[in-house]
Scaffold this active site. Sequence first.
Site, short mmCIF file in Angstrom:
data_model
loop_
_atom_site.label_atom_id
_atom_site.label_comp_id
_atom_site.label_asym_id
_atom_site.label_seq_id
_atom_site.Cartn_x
_atom_site.Cartn_y
_atom_site.Cartn_z
N HIS A 118 28.25 36.37 35.40
CA HIS A 118 29.05 35.03 34.72
C HIS A 118 28.87 33.85 35.61
CE1 HIS A 118 32.92 34.99 37.20
NE2 HIS A 118 32.53 36.27 37.28
N ASP A 120 31.04 31.03 35.14
CA ASP A 120 32.45 30.17 35.11
C ASP A 120 33.21 30.64 36.62
OD1 ASP A 120 32.95 32.81 33.97
OD2 ASP A 120 34.93 32.13 33.72
N ASP A 153 31.41 34.84 43.41
CA ASP A 153 31.82 35.05 42.05
C ASP A 153 31.67 33.98 41.33
OD1 ASP A 153 33.36 36.37 39.98
OD2 ASP A 153 35.36 36.17 40.98
N GLU A 187 34.37 34.68 32.11
CA GLU A 187 34.83 36.00 32.51
C GLU A 187 36.13 35.96 33.23
OE1 GLU A 187 35.61 38.96 35.53
OE2 GLU A 187 35.46 36.91 35.93
N GLU A 188 36.33 34.79 34.07
CA GLU A 188 37.64 34.52 34.73
C GLU A 188 38.84 34.24 33.93
OE1 GLU A 188 37.63 34.97 37.56
OE2 GLU A 188 35.77 34.47 38.68
N ASP A 214 27.34 45.14 35.84
CA ASP A 214 27.92 43.92 35.95
C ASP A 214 28.17 43.69 37.69
OD1 ASP A 214 29.24 41.51 35.32
OD2 ASP A 214 31.00 42.57 34.49
N HIS A 456 38.30 34.34 45.73
CA HIS A 456 38.93 33.22 44.84
C HIS A 456 39.88 32.31 45.42
CE1 HIS A 456 39.10 35.34 40.62
NE2 HIS A 456 38.08 35.29 41.06
#
Length: 483
Positions: A118, A120, A153, A187-188, A214, A456
């Site tokens: 992903h 985002d 990520d 996804e987030e 994934d 994150h």
Amino acid sequence: MWKKIGLIILTVVVVFFIATITVTILQKTKQPEVKKVAVAIDEDKALNHLSQSITFQTISYDDRTKINFKPYDEFLSFLEKTYPHVYDELDVKHINDYSVVFKWKGQSSDAPIGLMAHYDVVPVAKGTEKNWEQPPFSGIIDDKYVWGRGTLDDKVGVISILEAVNHLLAEGHKPAQDLYLLFGHDEEIGGDEGAAKIVAYLEKEGIHLRYVLDEGGVIVEDMMPGVSESIGVIGIAEKGSANATLTVEGSGGHSSQPKDVTTLGRLAHAISALEETQFPSDIQGPTKEMFTYVTPEMSFGYRYVFANQWLFKPIIKSILLDKPATAAVTRTTIAPTVLTAGDKTNILPEKATATINMRVIPGDTLDSLKKEIEKIIDDNQVQVHVEGEVASSVSKTDNAAFKEIQQAILATHDNTVTTPYIMIGGSDAKHYQDVADDTYRFLPIAMEKDGLERMHGTNERIEKQAFIDAISFYVTLIKNNMN
């Protein structure tokens, strides 16, 4: 008589040690034999592509009305300009405007595989911008790292996969069966508008995948006692996420005349009981499989303990429960996150509520969690309501798909062993359970020791070599599925 008893005891002890040591010695490795491979990649070009991808602020917000989709459009245009060969040779379909499905036509009608990622990213927490060593959307490349939000990520996944496919196209390769690249855009915040819509498209087209891979597990150091090598953890399931709402109602009144137990006090007692007791823990499912794979790679002392779990299970559980990260793989976790009660300092609240976030292990149901909470609290004045998602299904490890992933890891990463595990976070893979035989979760990067905190958090970055190795992994995995 005593001599005979002593002889019996000695015999039992000797037999015990022979049996347990035999079990220890007979532990067989579950690591497949592979040859190390070297993939000739234009490293500077690939690093620049990753760097450029970071500059697009494709930020997801829980409040979708806050999302600025202009950077999303710009990012997708960047991909098309950067990988023209991929766009020319593969079928490309945009799903719900911003998610993308690439189909690389294979040579047979065998069940296809899907590589997921992903693009985002999470926001940068307000007030932390000054703590970044490099600006969070700069994509700066220095001597060792590429910096910025998405380097871990998960733009790294998107770019690594596209670099691998571009490399294989240039060499004239073609997959044995169809290969799908599945890139989500939200996804987030759950993947409901990205991955879920891709799955709906696949179902409509009658496309069923042999497996999908994934993001998820990574390659980490010092994960397991007695194992000197790094460990590549392959997620074969992910924990569910559910919330328990605890509610206490009663009479209010002035704070100058409180009852012995107020609504807020009763609620606090319930929360305290949950934290003190916790849900039952056990070594089962993916966690049990993890030890099956890791135990043969341990030094003899640790191998002796873990190979004889029937004897040492209480000790092993105690060790695991000592740290939050390892405790989380043995049980459904309890985390009080939201508390709502009064709004004035001199008025007793008539109603108090608390939200308990739970990350759910396979086997637990919403109903069983509700009953366990009520049992722990043991107070019929506390109303309990549970909603959310249970854990994903558990994918197989005794099949060709899992072995292919193992082989690609071991062929491209030195001094590494592989193991299944349960992913304690969430991913888009959960949406694919009905359109794939198995769903795996592994991002092929060697993670810094504090990498998970950076993912994150502040100063997200990736080592340049880790990114290059990720490309090599995808090249190797795809080539393993070629004639």
